[in-house]
Design a protein around this motif. Structure first.
Motif, PDB file in Angstrom:
ATOM      1  N   ARG A  99     -19.550  18.908   4.974  1.00 37.18           N
ATOM      2  CA  ARG A  99     -18.392  19.166   4.041  1.00 37.18           C
ATOM      3  C   ARG A  99     -18.208  18.093   3.231  1.00 37.18           C
ATOM      4  O   ARG A  99     -18.240  17.855   2.008  1.00 37.18           O
ATOM      5  CB  ARG A  99     -17.730  20.552   4.203  1.00 37.18           C
ATOM      6  N   LEU A 156     -19.755  16.441  -0.408  1.00 40.92           N
ATOM      7  CA  LEU A 156     -18.352  16.417  -1.777  1.00 40.92           C
ATOM      8  C   LEU A 156     -19.254  14.839  -2.073  1.00 40.92           C
ATOM      9  O   LEU A 156     -18.721  14.552  -3.497  1.00 40.92           O
ATOM     10  CB  LEU A 156     -17.221  16.637  -1.320  1.00 40.92           C
ATOM     11  N   MET A 208      -6.566  15.345  -2.304  1.00 43.80           N
ATOM     12  CA  MET A 208      -7.549  16.067  -1.342  1.00 43.80           C
ATOM     13  C   MET A 208      -6.753  15.739  -0.511  1.00 43.80           C
ATOM     14  O   MET A 208      -7.338  16.401   0.330  1.00 43.80           O
ATOM     15  CB  MET A 208      -8.037  14.904  -2.094  1.00 43.80           C
ATOM     16  N   THR A 258     -12.157  18.841  -4.308  1.00 47.90           N
ATOM     17  CA  THR A 258     -13.219  18.470  -5.104  1.00 47.90           C
ATOM     18  C   THR A 258     -12.645  17.943  -6.642  1.00 47.90           C
ATOM     19  O   THR A 258     -13.629  16.972  -6.865  1.00 47.90           O
ATOM     20  CB  THR A 258     -13.390  19.795  -5.921  1.00 47.90           C
ATOM     21  N   LEU A 261     -13.871  13.362  -7.442  1.00 47.23           N
ATOM     22  CA  LEU A 261     -14.894  13.158  -8.696  1.00 47.23           C
ATOM     23  C   LEU A 261     -13.942  12.608  -9.595  1.00 47.23           C
ATOM     24  O   LEU A 261     -14.818  11.959 -10.162  1.00 47.23           O
ATOM     25  CB  LEU A 261     -15.249  14.918  -9.469  1.00 47.23           C
TER      26      LEU A 261
END
Length: 421
Positions: free
Chosen positions: A271, A275, A321, A330, A334
């Motif tokens: 995962r 991401l 995070m 997320t 980003l």
């Protein structure tokens, strides 16, 4: 009066930009597979990830040496020659890495062999990226240099996207036993194949018009390294500052994030890698936009704005995070990726513009590449150790903020670029 050298063809420009896909794939796949390589080459256990990241940091110190050697070749004998030599060396190093025996087969010697090949790879990459940036800068129109040179940063992130995507597919499709037994070799074999294809295609590239101009005018320096150190010390210092910010935002804000998320227990390996794949897409979208903005508004205003954001945002984003909701995890990844992509876009052209065509690669070797070795190669390990020993999850963000504040005065006084020729 010497005849004006021919312009670089669109095909050669596109090939130069595309080749950074391979360079960054080959180099960043190691970080994206860091937790896997820790088991395969260092036997797992509490210190294996630190050993893997430490190997990356040590190898990264070879980048300035590679940049100096390849920079001398590029400044003295032409950009095309140095780009061919660096890609050939990268191809061999990637193929040899895919063939390595593991810790289960030969014990601790496996880790030492991996480190040796990472050093070879770092040596080759040291001359690769600066050569491509200089080549694109010298082939672009003056009012499009930011946009065109940013394609190198965007293409490199395509390589990072390919690296994290193939790593995620490989990790997700296999059991741990199969992955540790043989599956880890797949991403490295893919990289070797890509590098070989680019090396073959590069044989048809044009030479840089700036270097051809210097040769026609008889101004190619006999000793490019001495020329850079004697006449361009201020440019070297400015290039160091710009690259320091670009390196720490990229290597802590993007490539270290999967290991961070896994270490703090927020996401499993697969995962975290997926991401990072989405984050790579964000960087690809942001990079040309910021490069074009720097053509319109100037390098200095864009770099200053990005440095201010880097001084404020990362602390919060790493906190998200580590302890936030899934949406905050997320968003943190980003937004960090977008920030790093922006700095890389304008930083690429801004560092190259600190030097004239004569000795440009050597100037970049002393300034930009040295900063990358320190603030790129060492910072993932530093971030890991700082987080582990302090227990403070936002520590990597604090590292970015400190560098941003230190280099900000240099960016505020950045001069306007000069046009070669």
């Amino acid at each position: 009066m010497p005849k004006a050298p021919p312009a670089i063809t669109t095909r050669s420009m596109a090939l130069a930009a595309f080749s950074t896909v391979v360079e960054w794939y080959d180099f960043t796949v190691y970080l994206y597979l860091a937790t896997v390589l820790a088991r395969v080459f260092y036997g797992g256990g509490g210190t294996s990830l630190a050993a893997t990241l430490g190997g990356f940091a040590i190898a990264y110190l070879m980048r300035p040496l590679g940049a100096v050697v390849f920079g001398h070749v590029g400044d003295r004998y032409g950009r095309r020659r140095t780009l061919l030599l660096s890609m050939a060396l990268m191809t061999g190093a990637m193929l040899a890495t895919a063939m390595l025996p593991t810790h289960a087969a030969i014990g601790p010697a496996a880790g030492w062999l991996l480190l040796a090949l990472r050093c070879v790879m770092a040596f080759a990459v040291g001359g690769e990226y600066t050569g491509v940036v200089a080549y694109l800068l010298e082939g672009a129109r003056p009012n499009q240099r930011g946009l065109v040179t940013a394609t190198a940063a965007a293409a490199s992130e395509v390589g990072g996207l390919a690296a994290v995507g193939i790593s995620a597919l490989t990790v997700g499709a296999m059991s741990t036993a199969a992955l540790d037994g043989w599956g880890w070799r797949i991403p490295f074999l893919v990289g070797a194949a890509l590098a070989a294809v680019v090396w073959i295609a590069r044989s048809a590239m044009d030479e840089s018009p700036d270097w051809e101009r210097a040769r026609a005018e008889g101004t190619v320096p006999d000793n490019p390294l001495r020329t850079a150190l004697t006449h361009h010390r201020a440019g070297i210092a400015r290039g160091f500052a710009i690259s320091a910010l670009g390196s720490i935002t990229y290597y802590v804000g993007i490539t270290y994030v999967p290991a961070f998320l896994t270490t703090v227990g927020r996401l499993a390996e697969t995962r975290a890698l997926w991401l990072s794949t989405v984050a790579a897409v964000v960087v690809i979208a942001v990079t040309p936009l910021v490069g074009a903005l720097s053509d319109r508004w100037g390098r200095r205003p864009v770099l200053v704005a990005l440095a201010l954001l880097a001084a404020v945002l990362p602390l919060t984003l790493f906190g998200w995070m580590a302890g936030g909701s899934a949406a905050e995890v997320t968003a943190g990844a980003l937004l960090l990726a977008a920030l790093a992509g922006g700095v890389s876009a304008v930083g690429a052209v801004a560092t190259a513009e600190q030097f004239p065509g004569e000795g440009r690669l050597s100037g970049l070797a002393f300034g930009a590449t040295t900063a990358t070795a320190i603030f790129g190669g060492l910072t993932p390990l530093g971030a890991h150790l700082l987080t582990e020993r302090t227990g403070w999850a936002p520590a990597p963000g604090a590292m970015i903020a400190v560098v941003a504040l230190v280099v900000l005065p240099v960016l505020i006084r950045l001069p306007r670029p000069k046009t070669d020729g």
